[in-house]
Design a protein around this motif. Sequence first.
Motif, mmCIF file in Angstrom:
data_model
loop_
_atom_site.group_PDB
_atom_site.id
_atom_site.type_symbol
_atom_site.label_atom_id
_atom_site.label_comp_id
_atom_site.label_asym_id
_atom_site.label_seq_id
_atom_site.Cartn_x
_atom_site.Cartn_y
_atom_site.Cartn_z
ATOM 1 N N LYS A 316 -21.887 27.397 -55.558
ATOM 2 C CA LYS A 316 -22.841 28.359 -56.099
ATOM 3 C C LYS A 316 -22.312 29.778 -55.995
ATOM 4 N N GLY A 317 -22.599 30.559 -57.036
ATOM 5 C CA GLY A 317 -22.251 31.968 -57.031
ATOM 6 C C GLY A 317 -20.883 32.254 -57.596
ATOM 7 N N SER A 318 -20.582 33.511 -57.782
ATOM 8 C CA SER A 318 -19.287 33.979 -58.258
ATOM 9 C C SER A 318 -19.209 35.487 -58.002
ATOM 10 N N PRO A 319 -17.986 36.043 -57.945
ATOM 11 C CA PRO A 319 -16.710 35.360 -58.091
ATOM 12 C C PRO A 319 -16.240 34.740 -56.775
ATOM 13 N N ILE A 320 -15.091 34.049 -56.850
ATOM 14 C CA ILE A 320 -14.432 33.525 -55.657
ATOM 15 C C ILE A 320 -13.767 34.700 -54.945
ATOM 16 N N THR A 321 -14.080 34.898 -53.666
ATOM 17 C CA THR A 321 -13.558 36.053 -52.927
ATOM 18 C C THR A 321 -12.509 35.681 -51.887
ATOM 19 N N CYS A 322 -12.373 34.386 -51.594
ATOM 20 C CA CYS A 322 -11.432 33.945 -50.567
ATOM 21 C C CYS A 322 -10.962 32.542 -50.917
ATOM 22 N N LEU A 323 -9.668 32.296 -50.799
ATOM 23 C CA LEU A 323 -9.089 30.993 -51.137
ATOM 24 C C LEU A 323 -7.923 30.745 -50.189
#
Length: 346
Positions: A316-323
């Motif tokens: 859920k949600g965006s954007p991806i902040t950590c990977l």
Amino acid sequence: MSIWVCSAALMAQTESPFLATNQATLTVGHTSASFTAAYPSGNSLFLLTNKNGCWQVPLTGDASNQLIEPTDRRERYTHFAHINGELFVLHNYQELVCISDNQTEPIVFTTPYFAKTVTPTTFLLGTNKVIYIGTEKDGLFKFVPDQDGHYLSVPTRFSTAGDMLPSNLIHTLWEDTHGVLWIGTAKGLCAMQGEQIYNLAQPAKIDRSWWKKLWQPSPAPPRVDQPILAITNWGNSLILATPNALLKISNQPDALNAVYSFPLPTSSNPAPSETHQAPLLITDINNNIWVGSESLSVFNPATGEIQTYGRAANLKGSPITCLLEDVERETIWIGVAKNGLYQLAY
């Protein structure tokens, strides 16, 4: 696969490939915070947030611990760095603060005025503890330590002057196993090998003498003049994220002779998010490429297969902040803006 929503009172199981941990479980303060970096170490996960400093979260279920609390809203802790067996975090783009040993003095490499006069966009701690800072309008700064490990010299600046860089807006930095620094800018790719700079966004200069034409008729290296938003390795190649596709090139600038493009579906394009955040790009131990932007996509260059995760998969949600890949646990840690941290087993 299953999703585990962890809380002090309830653990609920539903059908999804994700293991999700929400903000309340990690007790990192306000739910408006977003995880911006993660670093696994032993049985703990170290986390940075956009507002609430640095946290240590035991993966054994114990209570989390706030290691650094910002003293005002202007303080930022943005990157992890591993130096001589100790874990540091970057503070306001001016110093590295040790979080694994309170007795270790901060490593100061510039003054507080640096980040006030330029707008930093990215950081990299390279070979021999050389520090690189990319900026929004002022190019790249290189900080070199002396023999005692102190950063007393004025940093070297690289910019579009003399065609050194394609653009002064630096999106990403990557140092490969050969020690080559790759610089992704708004107008193309650049590489720094020792003191030599390769501006790969410009046509190569070819010697037009007759004997060169006779004995070396091969074409000039191809140009890489698209915006380069993120970089990762893939075997003996580099993968570059552009707004519309992934590119694969040789990881040695002087051997670059071809650019392979992998177009992605619109929903998987690694374009900057609506918040202008550059995409995140990593290669896992199985050589799959993970792209985090408005959604999360996994790309296998060998087969061309693409899998995209979003709300339908309970991400859920965006954007991806950590990977981040956690090889020991065979999982990918995924931070989502204002929506917590997810763990995906592969």
